[in-house]
Design a protein around this motif. Sequence first.
Motif, PDB file in Angstrom:
ATOM      1  N   LEU A 209       0.811  -1.216   0.000  1.00 51.20           N
ATOM      2  CA  LEU A 209       0.000   0.000   0.000  1.00 51.20           C
ATOM      3  C   LEU A 209       0.843   1.264   0.000  1.00 51.20           C
ATOM      4  CD1 LEU A 209      -2.860  -0.924   2.499  1.00 51.20           C
ATOM      5  CD2 LEU A 209      -2.911  -0.985  -0.003  1.00 51.20           C
ATOM      6  N   GLY A 210       2.068   1.174   0.473  1.00 49.43           N
ATOM      7  CA  GLY A 210       2.918   2.357   0.514  1.00 49.43           C
ATOM      8  C   GLY A 210       2.298   3.470   1.342  1.00 49.43           C
ATOM      9  N   GLU A 211       2.212   4.671   0.741  1.00 54.63           N
ATOM     10  CA  GLU A 211       1.656   5.826   1.455  1.00 54.63           C
ATOM     11  C   GLU A 211       0.152   5.718   1.669  1.00 54.63           C
ATOM     12  OE1 GLU A 211       2.771   9.282  -0.698  1.00 54.63           O
ATOM     13  OE2 GLU A 211       4.920   9.112  -0.213  1.00 54.63           O
ATOM     14  N   LEU A 212      -0.495   4.771   1.004  1.00 59.44           N
ATOM     15  CA  LEU A 212      -1.938   4.587   1.185  1.00 59.44           C
ATOM     16  C   LEU A 212      -2.270   3.815   2.454  1.00 59.44           C
ATOM     17  CD1 LEU A 212      -2.978   3.656  -2.472  1.00 59.44           C
ATOM     18  CD2 LEU A 212      -3.189   5.891  -1.342  1.00 59.44           C
ATOM     19  N   ARG A 213      -1.253   3.313   3.127  1.00 60.46           N
ATOM     20  CA  ARG A 213      -1.498   2.531   4.334  1.00 60.46           C
ATOM     21  C   ARG A 213      -2.130   3.396   5.409  1.00 60.46           C
ATOM     22  NH1 ARG A 213       2.944  -1.377   7.324  1.00 60.46           N
ATOM     23  NH2 ARG A 213       1.557  -2.137   8.989  1.00 60.46           N
ATOM     24  N   GLY A 214      -3.236   2.886   5.999  1.00 55.62           N
ATOM     25  CA  GLY A 214      -3.967   3.642   7.004  1.00 55.62           C
ATOM     26  C   GLY A 214      -3.667   3.171   8.408  1.00 55.62           C
ATOM     27  N   TYR A 215      -4.600   3.483   9.324  1.00 55.10           N
ATOM     28  CA  TYR A 215      -4.383   3.213  10.745  1.00 55.10           C
ATOM     29  C   TYR A 215      -5.279   2.109  11.291  1.00 55.10           C
ATOM     30  CZ  TYR A 215      -1.679   7.519  10.641  1.00 55.10           C
ATOM     31  OH  TYR A 215      -0.738   8.470  10.343  1.00 55.10           O
ATOM     32  N   SER A 216      -6.045   1.464  10.430  1.00 54.94           N
ATOM     33  CA  SER A 216      -6.898   0.376  10.899  1.00 54.94           C
ATOM     34  C   SER A 216      -6.829  -0.784   9.918  1.00 54.94           C
ATOM     35  CB  SER A 216      -8.351   0.842  11.041  1.00 54.94           C
ATOM     36  OG  SER A 216      -8.951   1.050   9.776  1.00 54.94           O
ATOM     37  N   ASP A 217      -7.040  -1.990  10.450  1.00 53.54           N
ATOM     38  CA  ASP A 217      -7.036  -3.167   9.583  1.00 53.54           C
ATOM     39  C   ASP A 217      -8.141  -3.089   8.541  1.00 53.54           C
ATOM     40  OD1 ASP A 217      -4.860  -4.342  10.752  1.00 53.54           O
ATOM     41  OD2 ASP A 217      -6.010  -5.621  12.103  1.00 53.54           O
ATOM     42  N   LYS A 218      -9.302  -2.560   8.922  1.00 57.79           N
ATOM     43  CA  LYS A 218     -10.400  -2.474   7.968  1.00 57.79           C
ATOM     44  C   LYS A 218     -10.049  -1.571   6.791  1.00 57.79           C
ATOM     45  CE  LYS A 218     -15.315  -1.400   7.468  1.00 57.79           C
ATOM     46  NZ  LYS A 218     -15.084  -0.669   6.199  1.00 57.79           N
ATOM     47  N   ALA A 219      -9.515  -0.391   7.089  1.00 57.69           N
ATOM     48  CA  ALA A 219      -9.145   0.534   6.011  1.00 57.69           C
ATOM     49  C   ALA A 219      -8.063  -0.069   5.125  1.00 57.69           C
ATOM     50  CB  ALA A 219      -8.676   1.862   6.611  1.00 57.69           C
ATOM     51  N   ASN A 220      -7.069  -0.719   5.728  1.00 56.13           N
ATOM     52  CA  ASN A 220      -5.989  -1.316   4.948  1.00 56.13           C
ATOM     53  C   ASN A 220      -6.486  -2.489   4.103  1.00 56.13           C
ATOM     54  OD1 ASN A 220      -3.949   0.444   5.814  1.00 56.13           O
ATOM     55  ND2 ASN A 220      -3.586  -0.754   7.662  1.00 56.13           N
ATOM     56  N   MET A 221      -7.398  -3.302   4.671  1.00 52.05           N
ATOM     57  CA  MET A 221      -7.910  -4.433   3.912  1.00 52.05           C
ATOM     58  C   MET A 221      -8.781  -3.960   2.753  1.00 52.05           C
ATOM     59  SD  MET A 221      -7.504  -7.696   3.848  1.00 52.05           S
ATOM     60  CE  MET A 221      -7.114  -8.269   5.493  1.00 52.05           C
ATOM     61  N   ASP A 222      -9.590  -2.932   2.986  1.00 52.19           N
ATOM     62  CA  ASP A 222     -10.377  -2.369   1.893  1.00 52.19           C
ATOM     63  C   ASP A 222      -9.465  -1.836   0.787  1.00 52.19           C
ATOM     64  OD1 ASP A 222     -12.767  -2.952   3.146  1.00 52.19           O
ATOM     65  OD2 ASP A 222     -13.000  -0.946   4.017  1.00 52.19           O
ATOM     66  N   ALA A 223      -8.370  -1.196   1.180  1.00 49.26           N
ATOM     67  CA  ALA A 223      -7.432  -0.666   0.194  1.00 49.26           C
ATOM     68  C   ALA A 223      -6.747  -1.794  -0.578  1.00 49.26           C
ATOM     69  CB  ALA A 223      -6.389   0.219   0.879  1.00 49.26           C
ATOM     70  N   MET A 224      -6.395  -2.890   0.117  1.00 49.47           N
ATOM     71  CA  MET A 224      -5.783  -4.035  -0.570  1.00 49.47           C
ATOM     72  C   MET A 224      -6.761  -4.658  -1.548  1.00 49.47           C
ATOM     73  SD  MET A 224      -2.598  -4.613   0.014  1.00 49.47           S
ATOM     74  CE  MET A 224      -2.688  -6.118  -0.940  1.00 49.47           C
ATOM     75  N   CYS A 225      -8.013  -4.762  -1.153  1.00 54.64           N
ATOM     76  CA  CYS A 225      -9.029  -5.324  -2.048  1.00 54.64           C
ATOM     77  C   CYS A 225      -9.183  -4.441  -3.286  1.00 54.64           C
ATOM     78  CB  CYS A 225     -10.355  -5.449  -1.301  1.00 54.64           C
ATOM     79  SG  CYS A 225     -11.634  -6.331  -2.223  1.00 54.64           S
ATOM     80  N   ASP A 226      -9.222  -3.139  -3.081  1.00 54.11           N
ATOM     81  CA  ASP A 226      -9.332  -2.213  -4.220  1.00 54.11           C
ATOM     82  C   ASP A 226      -8.104  -2.310  -5.126  1.00 54.11           C
ATOM     83  OD1 ASP A 226     -11.752  -1.342  -3.267  1.00 54.11           O
ATOM     84  OD2 ASP A 226     -10.941   0.463  -2.299  1.00 54.11           O
ATOM     85  N   LEU A 227      -6.913  -2.437  -4.521  1.00 55.92           N
ATOM     86  CA  LEU A 227      -5.681  -2.525  -5.306  1.00 55.92           C
ATOM     87  C   LEU A 227      -5.672  -3.784  -6.172  1.00 55.92           C
ATOM     88  CD1 LEU A 227      -2.800  -1.611  -6.030  1.00 55.92           C
ATOM     89  CD2 LEU A 227      -1.996  -2.838  -3.993  1.00 55.92           C
ATOM     90  N   LEU A 228      -5.989  -4.925  -5.571  1.00 52.78           N
ATOM     91  CA  LEU A 228      -5.990  -6.170  -6.333  1.00 52.78           C
ATOM     92  C   LEU A 228      -7.084  -6.169  -7.397  1.00 52.78           C
ATOM     93  CD1 LEU A 228      -5.356  -8.759  -3.465  1.00 52.78           C
ATOM     94  CD2 LEU A 228      -3.739  -7.980  -5.214  1.00 52.78           C
ATOM     95  N   ALA A 229      -8.231  -5.579  -7.086  1.00 53.11           N
ATOM     96  CA  ALA A 229      -9.300  -5.488  -8.077  1.00 53.11           C
ATOM     97  C   ALA A 229      -8.882  -4.606  -9.251  1.00 53.11           C
ATOM     98  CB  ALA A 229     -10.569  -4.942  -7.427  1.00 53.11           C
ATOM     99  N   HIS A 230      -8.107  -3.564  -8.962  1.00 52.44           N
ATOM    100  CA  HIS A 230      -7.616  -2.688 -10.026  1.00 52.44           C
ATOM    101  C   HIS A 230      -6.567  -3.386 -10.890  1.00 52.44           C
ATOM    102  CE1 HIS A 230      -6.245   0.954 -12.047  1.00 52.44           C
ATOM    103  NE2 HIS A 230      -4.999   0.656 -11.680  1.00 52.44           N
TER     104      HIS A 230
END
Length: 286
Positions: A209-230
């Motif tokens: 996630l790099g700089e997109l990494r957040g402060y909660s597991d939920k936010a980070n997991m949502d971001a990982m899901c969006d990244l892989l979907a992209h």
Amino acid sequence: MNDDPRPFLSILGWPPDETRVSLAELLAAATGLDEASLRLRLGAPPPMIIGQVEPAIATLACEALAERGGDAFAPTFADLAALGPTLKMRDLAVGPAGLTITLWQGLTTTLRRDQVQILVRAQIRSETVVPEVARVSSPAAARLARQTLRVSLDRSAMGLARTWAGADLTGFDPSPPARRTETSDKLDVHTTDGSVYQIDGDKFAYHALGELRGYSDKANMDAMCDLLAHLAPDEIVDPYFTLWRPPARYQRLRIPGVRGQEDPAFRFYSRWAALMYRHLLGGSGR
């Protein structure tokens, strides 16, 4: 456990213009199943699992629905287990060759982007009972509370009994136990070769996630899901675990080579969902 040959009859789409009552009548006439029981089980909208039935009955039900324009499939425990163990990721890196995955076993593998087929996202909630400190409403109860707290952990049960027996319990009003809710974020990555990789929010590094990494597991997991979907060109994203009703005996699924068998409902759902989407895509669903 996986030797149980009875498949889980699963309805994916109702025939056009069918109601809950008419669909129960259709399935009962085709299979001999009890119509009243079917009517109860058909209360949820598809996709849904009616339950385990005999193989011949599952075939008749799937054929009857298909003839009317509906859809169903019926995977077994063995079908779900055949996807193999959940391969837990420790980290993931995105590069020109695709996705480089580091597993907790110390192994590294690379997936092409077009190998990512199905993403199953879930936040799993669990409750634990946390006893609260007793409420004190009288001096006698306060003395009892102090006595109890001074009792060491290695004090015998008989000693504790004497402490309580000699105390005045007037006014002692214990509070009901509190419940603590804990969450665990998961993302199962199903690949075109039938493998199952998992990002466990409690154990994943999120370096991708790099700089997109957040402060909660939920936010980070949502971001990982969006990244892989992209990154994946034709992936399917399934966030519907919380809407699913697990069937009876789902917890009996056992995955060879996996210790602990954690999160039995999500383990079942993730594999069932992957087989469902492959069935809808034209693959082997049962």
